[in-house]
Motif scaffolding. Structure first.
Motif, PDB file in Angstrom:
ATOM      1  N   ALA A 224       0.575 -11.075  -5.696  1.00 51.28           N
ATOM      2  CA  ALA A 224      -0.475 -11.101  -4.674  1.00 51.28           C
ATOM      3  C   ALA A 224      -1.152  -9.735  -4.561  1.00 51.28           C
ATOM      4  CB  ALA A 224       0.109 -11.520  -3.327  1.00 51.28           C
ATOM      5  N   GLN A 225      -0.368  -8.680  -4.564  1.00 52.09           N
ATOM      6  CA  GLN A 225      -0.941  -7.338  -4.460  1.00 52.09           C
ATOM      7  C   GLN A 225      -1.817  -7.011  -5.660  1.00 52.09           C
ATOM      8  OE1 GLN A 225       2.809  -5.331  -3.839  1.00 52.09           O
ATOM      9  NE2 GLN A 225       2.289  -4.859  -1.709  1.00 52.09           N
ATOM     10  N   VAL A 226      -1.389  -7.431  -6.847  1.00 58.29           N
ATOM     11  CA  VAL A 226      -2.201  -7.197  -8.049  1.00 58.29           C
ATOM     12  C   VAL A 226      -3.541  -7.915  -7.948  1.00 58.29           C
ATOM     13  CG1 VAL A 226      -2.377  -7.756 -10.523  1.00 58.29           C
ATOM     14  CG2 VAL A 226      -0.308  -6.684  -9.620  1.00 58.29           C
ATOM     15  N   ILE A 227      -3.522  -9.170  -7.508  1.00 52.94           N
ATOM     16  CA  ILE A 227      -4.771  -9.934  -7.404  1.00 52.94           C
ATOM     17  C   ILE A 227      -5.707  -9.309  -6.376  1.00 52.94           C
ATOM     18  CG2 ILE A 227      -5.791 -12.151  -6.738  1.00 52.94           C
ATOM     19  CD1 ILE A 227      -3.215 -13.484  -7.793  1.00 52.94           C
ATOM     20  N   LEU A 228      -5.172  -8.928  -5.234  1.00 51.43           N
ATOM     21  CA  LEU A 228      -6.014  -8.340  -4.193  1.00 51.43           C
ATOM     22  C   LEU A 228      -6.571  -6.992  -4.639  1.00 51.43           C
ATOM     23  CD1 LEU A 228      -3.897  -9.314  -1.064  1.00 51.43           C
ATOM     24  CD2 LEU A 228      -5.941 -10.449  -1.960  1.00 51.43           C
ATOM     25  N   ARG A 229      -5.755  -6.213  -5.337  1.00 49.41           N
ATOM     26  CA  ARG A 229      -6.263  -4.944  -5.863  1.00 49.41           C
ATOM     27  C   ARG A 229      -7.360  -5.194  -6.899  1.00 49.41           C
ATOM     28  NH1 ARG A 229      -6.632   0.470  -4.467  1.00 49.41           N
ATOM     29  NH2 ARG A 229      -7.722   1.358  -6.249  1.00 49.41           N
ATOM     30  N   TRP A 230      -7.184  -6.218  -7.715  1.00 49.05           N
ATOM     31  CA  TRP A 230      -8.199  -6.588  -8.712  1.00 49.05           C
ATOM     32  C   TRP A 230      -9.517  -6.930  -8.023  1.00 49.05           C
ATOM     33  CZ3 TRP A 230     -10.053 -11.776  -9.317  1.00 49.05           C
ATOM     34  CH2 TRP A 230     -10.869 -11.989 -10.437  1.00 49.05           C
ATOM     35  N   ASP A 231      -9.457  -7.709  -6.945  1.00 52.99           N
ATOM     36  CA  ASP A 231     -10.667  -8.011  -6.174  1.00 52.99           C
ATOM     37  C   ASP A 231     -11.381  -6.724  -5.773  1.00 52.99           C
ATOM     38  OD1 ASP A 231     -10.765 -10.822  -5.967  1.00 52.99           O
ATOM     39  OD2 ASP A 231      -9.299 -10.835  -4.354  1.00 52.99           O
ATOM     40  N   ALA A 249       1.571  -7.791   5.984  1.00 52.50           N
ATOM     41  CA  ALA A 249       1.777  -6.378   5.663  1.00 52.50           C
ATOM     42  C   ALA A 249       1.717  -6.138   4.166  1.00 52.50           C
ATOM     43  CB  ALA A 249       3.123  -5.916   6.222  1.00 52.50           C
ATOM     44  N   GLU A 250       2.344  -7.009   3.388  1.00 50.70           N
ATOM     45  CA  GLU A 250       2.350  -6.856   1.925  1.00 50.70           C
ATOM     46  C   GLU A 250       0.929  -6.930   1.365  1.00 50.70           C
ATOM     47  OE1 GLU A 250       3.302  -9.902  -1.513  1.00 50.70           O
ATOM     48  OE2 GLU A 250       5.188  -9.174  -0.640  1.00 50.70           O
ATOM     49  N   ASN A 251       0.141  -7.881   1.869  1.00 43.30           N
ATOM     50  CA  ASN A 251      -1.230  -8.039   1.384  1.00 43.30           C
ATOM     51  C   ASN A 251      -2.076  -6.801   1.657  1.00 43.30           C
ATOM     52  OD1 ASN A 251      -0.652 -10.634   0.505  1.00 43.30           O
ATOM     53  ND2 ASN A 251      -1.574 -11.640   2.275  1.00 43.30           N
ATOM     54  N   ALA A 252      -1.732  -6.066   2.699  1.00 34.47           N
ATOM     55  CA  ALA A 252      -2.503  -4.874   3.059  1.00 34.47           C
ATOM     56  C   ALA A 252      -2.107  -3.649   2.247  1.00 34.47           C
ATOM     57  CB  ALA A 252      -2.315  -4.576   4.545  1.00 34.47           C
ATOM     58  N   ASP A 253      -0.969  -3.722   1.584  1.00 36.26           N
ATOM     59  CA  ASP A 253      -0.420  -2.551   0.891  1.00 36.26           C
ATOM     60  C   ASP A 253      -0.929  -2.485  -0.548  1.00 36.26           C
ATOM     61  OD1 ASP A 253       1.070  -0.301   0.361  1.00 36.26           O
ATOM     62  OD2 ASP A 253       2.961  -1.399   0.060  1.00 36.26           O
ATOM     63  N   VAL A 254      -2.236  -2.316  -0.677  1.00 40.52           N
ATOM     64  CA  VAL A 254      -2.854  -2.335  -2.016  1.00 40.52           C
ATOM     65  C   VAL A 254      -3.771  -1.128  -2.234  1.00 40.52           C
ATOM     66  CG1 VAL A 254      -2.745  -4.846  -2.242  1.00 40.52           C
ATOM     67  CG2 VAL A 254      -4.745  -3.801  -1.155  1.00 40.52           C
ATOM     68  N   PHE A 255      -3.604  -0.104  -1.430  1.00 41.21           N
ATOM     69  CA  PHE A 255      -4.526   1.024  -1.496  1.00 41.21           C
ATOM     70  C   PHE A 255      -3.923   2.272  -2.134  1.00 41.21           C
ATOM     71  CE2 PHE A 255      -6.199  -1.780   1.741  1.00 41.21           C
ATOM     72  CZ  PHE A 255      -7.554  -1.787   1.453  1.00 41.21           C
ATOM     73  N   ASP A 256      -2.702   2.171  -2.664  1.00 39.89           N
ATOM     74  CA  ASP A 256      -2.071   3.351  -3.240  1.00 39.89           C
ATOM     75  C   ASP A 256      -1.680   3.160  -4.705  1.00 39.89           C
ATOM     76  OD1 ASP A 256      -0.064   1.534  -2.789  1.00 39.89           O
ATOM     77  OD2 ASP A 256       1.327   2.977  -1.873  1.00 39.89           O
ATOM     78  N   PHE A 257      -2.323   2.199  -5.383  1.00 40.98           N
ATOM     79  CA  PHE A 257      -2.127   2.066  -6.823  1.00 40.98           C
ATOM     80  C   PHE A 257      -3.423   1.556  -7.435  1.00 40.98           C
ATOM     81  CE2 PHE A 257      -1.561  -2.305  -5.636  1.00 40.98           C
ATOM     82  CZ  PHE A 257      -1.788  -3.074  -6.773  1.00 40.98           C
ATOM     83  N   SER A 258      -3.534   1.666  -8.745  1.00 39.59           N
ATOM     84  CA  SER A 258      -4.746   1.241  -9.451  1.00 39.59           C
ATOM     85  C   SER A 258      -4.368   0.453 -10.696  1.00 39.59           C
ATOM     86  CB  SER A 258      -5.583   2.461  -9.873  1.00 39.59           C
ATOM     87  OG  SER A 258      -5.965   3.218  -8.754  1.00 39.59           O
ATOM     88  N   LEU A 259      -5.196  -0.505 -11.045  1.00 41.19           N
ATOM     89  CA  LEU A 259      -5.013  -1.257 -12.274  1.00 41.19           C
ATOM     90  C   LEU A 259      -5.610  -0.479 -13.444  1.00 41.19           C
ATOM     91  CD1 LEU A 259      -5.969  -4.820 -11.001  1.00 41.19           C
ATOM     92  CD2 LEU A 259      -3.686  -3.823 -11.201  1.00 41.19           C
ATOM     93  N   THR A 260      -5.074  -0.715 -14.613  1.00 43.78           N
ATOM     94  CA  THR A 260      -5.581  -0.051 -15.808  1.00 43.78           C
ATOM     95  C   THR A 260      -6.697  -0.878 -16.438  1.00 43.78           C
ATOM     96  OG1 THR A 260      -4.045  -1.183 -17.307  1.00 43.78           O
ATOM     97  CG2 THR A 260      -3.255   0.840 -16.232  1.00 43.78           C
TER      98      THR A 260
END
Length: 285
Positions: A224-231, A249-260
Motif C-alpha cells: 500500500a505504501q509503495v502504491i501511494l508513493r507511486w501516486d 497511519a500506515e497510509n500516511a507514512d509515505v513521505f520518507d522514502f522514494s521509488l527508483t
C-alpha cells in the motif's frame, strides 16, 4: 513526475489552477456507513496529521464526516481553514437548480459553511453542463474554494470546456497500477487540471501482487505504501480509504522514502486498463 522536495510530510500540498492549495494525500470514506465508524475514522485521520477529507452525497455519511471534523477540530485546536474538505453532487441532482440545492444539503449535513472542493460525481450525458454552471455560480460567489469533476474521460472534459467559463481544477478518477490513465494524465497536465486517484489500491486487489510485493520488500515498506508513493511521485493526489487507525497511519507514512527509476518502469509495465469501478462511458445510474 513530482519532485521529492514537494513531498515533505502529510501536510504537503500543491496549488490548484486558482492558487488554492490541496493536500497530496487525504482520507477517503467511500462505503463507510453513517455512524461512529465514519466519524472516528475522520477524527483519527486529522489527529494523525491528515488535512484532506473526501466524501460524497451518495456515500450517505456526510453527517458523520461532519461530526468527525468538528470533534477533531475541537480536540486538536486546529482551525477549519486548515482542512481541505471535498464532497460531490450525485447524478440524480445534476441540473442547475438541483445542483445548487444539493450543495446546500451537503453543507447542512456536514455542518460546514463552505467546501474546499465540490465535484460533479459522474459525467451523466446531457446533465453535467447545467450542473457545471451551478458550480461556477457557487465558485464565483466564494461559497466553494475550488470546483472540479470526477470520472471524466478526455472527451467529457473537452465537451465541458467548450461551455465552461471556469475550467475544472480537479478530475478525480479511478487510478492505480492496473489502470494508469496516461492519456488522461497528459491531457489534464496540459490544461492545468489536477488528477486525484480514487481506489488507489484497487480495493485491495493489488496488495498481493508479486511485482509490488518485491518492490515493497526492497524498500522495507508495505505494498500500500509503495502504491501511494507511486501516486505522489506521478504528481497524482490520492485518497486511500480506511477506517482502521493503524492502516490510516500506515497510509500516511509515505513521505520518507522514494521509488527508483526501475521501480517506476516495473510499475508502468503493470498497466492493463483494468477497472474495479464502472466505466465512465458505460454506466446506468
Amino acid at each position: 513526475m513530482t519532485t521529492h522536495t514537494e513531498l515533505h510530510n502529510l501536510q504537503s500540498a500543491f496549488p490548484l489552477a486558482n492558487g488554492v492549495r490541496m493536500p497530496w494525500l487525504g482520507l477517503g470514506v467511500f462505503k463507510v456507513p453513517e455512524g461512529d465508524e465514519a466519524a472516528n475514522a475522520v477524527k483519527e485521520a486529522v489527529r494523525l496529521g491528515y488535512r484532506s477529507i473526501d466524501t460524497a452525497a451518495i456515500y450517505d455519511n456526510e453527517m458523520s464526516v461532519g461530526t468527525g471534523i468538528r470533534e477533531a477540530l475541537a480536540e486538536t485546536g486546529l482551525a477549519r481553514e486548515s482542512l481541505f474538505v471535498t464532497s460531490k453532487v450525485w447524478n440524480a441532482d445534476l441540473g442547475y437548480e438541483e445542483t445548487l440545492a444539493a450543495y446546500e444539503t451537503s453543507l447542512r449535513k456536514l455542518g460546514l459553511d463552505y467546501l474546499d472542493l465540490y465535484l460533479i460525481h459522474w459525467p451523466v450525458a446531457g446533465k453535467y453542463k447545467a450542473a457545471w454552471s451551478a458550480l461556477e455560480k457557487l465558485y464565483a460567489e466564494g461559497r466553494v474554494k475550488a470546483i472540479g469533476v470526477s470520472n471524466f474521460h478526455v472527451h467529457h472534459l473537452e465537451d465541458l470546456l467548450q461551455a465552461a467559463t471556469v475550467a475544472p481544477m480537479v478530475d478525480q478518477v479511478e487510478l492505480h497500477p492496473r489502470l494508469q490513465q496516461p492519456e488522461l494524465r497528459a491531457y489534464a497536465a496540459k490544461r492545468g487540471i489536477r488528477i486525484e486517484a480514487w481506489s488507489p489500491l484497487m480495493q485491495g486487489e493489488l496488495l498481493d501482487d508479486p511485482t509490488l510485493t518485491a518492490i515493497a520488500r526492497r524498500h522495507g515498506r508495505s505494498v500500500a505504501q509503495v502504491i501511494l508513493r507511486w501516486d505522489l511521485e506521478l504528481g497524482v493526489a490520492t485518497i486511500p480509504k480506511s477506517t482502521r487507525t493503524h492502516r490510516i497511519a500506515e497510509n500516511a507514512d509515505v513521505f520518507d522514502f522514494s521509488l527508483t527509476e526501475e521501480d517506476h518502469r516495473q510499475i508502468a509495465a503493470m498497466d492493463r486498463g483494468l477497472r474495479v469501478g464502472p466505466d465512465p462511458d458505460n454506466f446506468n445510474f
